[in-house]
Design a protein around this motif. Structure first.
Motif, short mmCIF file in Angstrom:
data_model
loop_
_atom_site.label_atom_id
_atom_site.label_comp_id
_atom_site.label_asym_id
_atom_site.label_seq_id
_atom_site.Cartn_x
_atom_site.Cartn_y
_atom_site.Cartn_z
N GLN A 135 0.69 -1.20 -0.03
CA GLN A 135 0.04 0.09 0.00
C GLN A 135 0.91 1.28 -0.01
N PHE A 184 2.50 6.61 -2.17
CA PHE A 184 2.11 7.58 -3.37
C PHE A 184 2.15 6.62 -4.49
N ASP A 185 1.38 7.28 -5.49
CA ASP A 185 1.09 6.63 -6.65
C ASP A 185 2.14 7.05 -7.93
N GLY A 192 4.64 4.99 -8.82
CA GLY A 192 5.38 3.73 -8.99
C GLY A 192 5.80 3.27 -10.68
N THR A 193 4.97 3.94 -11.42
CA THR A 193 5.23 3.68 -12.89
C THR A 193 5.45 5.14 -13.55
N THR A 211 1.99 6.71 -13.90
CA THR A 211 1.33 7.36 -12.87
C THR A 211 2.10 8.34 -12.09
#
Length: 224
Positions: free
Chosen positions: A184, A187-188, A190-191, A194
């Motif tokens: 979880q 922060f979003d 990771g790619t 995003t």
């Protein structure tokens, strides 16, 4: 019967590429996980963690699973015939031939990805085709007996997938629970899809020297 896992442990390896799957593999009942390198001299990872190889190329048993992690130390391996020959020899008898992150490029340099669907770290995905691979996005990509994982943390996902194949889903799920692997992230980001554009650009700039070195290696190998 013991299942032998062999993970390549080389200078400037990305430690989580190695330690993520190692934790999963070594937790499986009936498994032995080896860190393999040319000699037993301690190896410094890309981020400074010291790692201890446990077996040499010369003394390594036949591995049921061979895993090549990535990291900044991958670039020299692309032209290291001693290492590539070892990978080819071990792969000939292995049940699964695998990689994490840019370790996929080493499998490619060994000639093991031709015509295979494969993935790697997002910043090196463009190089898969140079080795005859069929690039595919994904945390874990399987094509026959070849497993390739995306960047760094995907090594845990990949490790669990391999354990499920070898020992069954129940064993893999038990290990996942032991590890409390239920990501979880705060922060979003990771790619590249995003993360904020400024963060993607900052990361690309940081990785640019290593990426350029790969371009130059591919030119020397006639694979550009």
């Amino acid at each position: 019967m013991t299942v032998n896992f062999g993970i390549l442990c080389f200078p400037r390896v990305q430690q989580l590429d190695l330690t993520g799957p190692f934790e999963v593999f070594a937790s499986a009942r009936g498994a032995t996980a080896h860190l393999v390198w040319k000699d037993l001299t301690p190896v410094r990872s890309a981020t400074g963690l010291m790692l201890q190889p446990t077996v040499t190329f010369a003394d390594a048993p036949a591995f049921d699973v061979l895993c090549v992690p990535g990291g900044s130390g991958v670039n020299p391996l692309l032209e290291d015939e001693e290492t590539l020959d070892f990978i080819r020899r071990q792969s000939a008898g292995a049940r699964f031939v695998t990689s994490v992150c840019t370790g996929a490029l080493v499998l490619g340099a060994a000639g093991l990805l031709k015509g295979k669907r494969a993935t790697t770290h997002w910043d090196s995905h463009q190089f898969l085709a140079n080795f005859g691979a069929i690039p595919e996005q994904g945390r874990v990509v399987r094509d026959g007996n070849v497993f390739t994982a995306g960047g760094v943390t995907s090594g845990i996902d990949f490790g669990l997938a391999v354990v499920a194949e070898l020992f069954g889903r129940e064993e893999a799920e038990t290990i996942q629970l032991y590890m409390e692997y239920a990501p979880q992230p705060p922060f979003d980001a990771g790619t590249p899809e995003t993360a904020p554009a400024a963060i993607v650009e900052k990361a690309r700039q940081s990785l640019a020297p290593s990426r350029q070195a790969k371009v130059e290696i591919l030119e020397r190998l006639g694979l550009s």
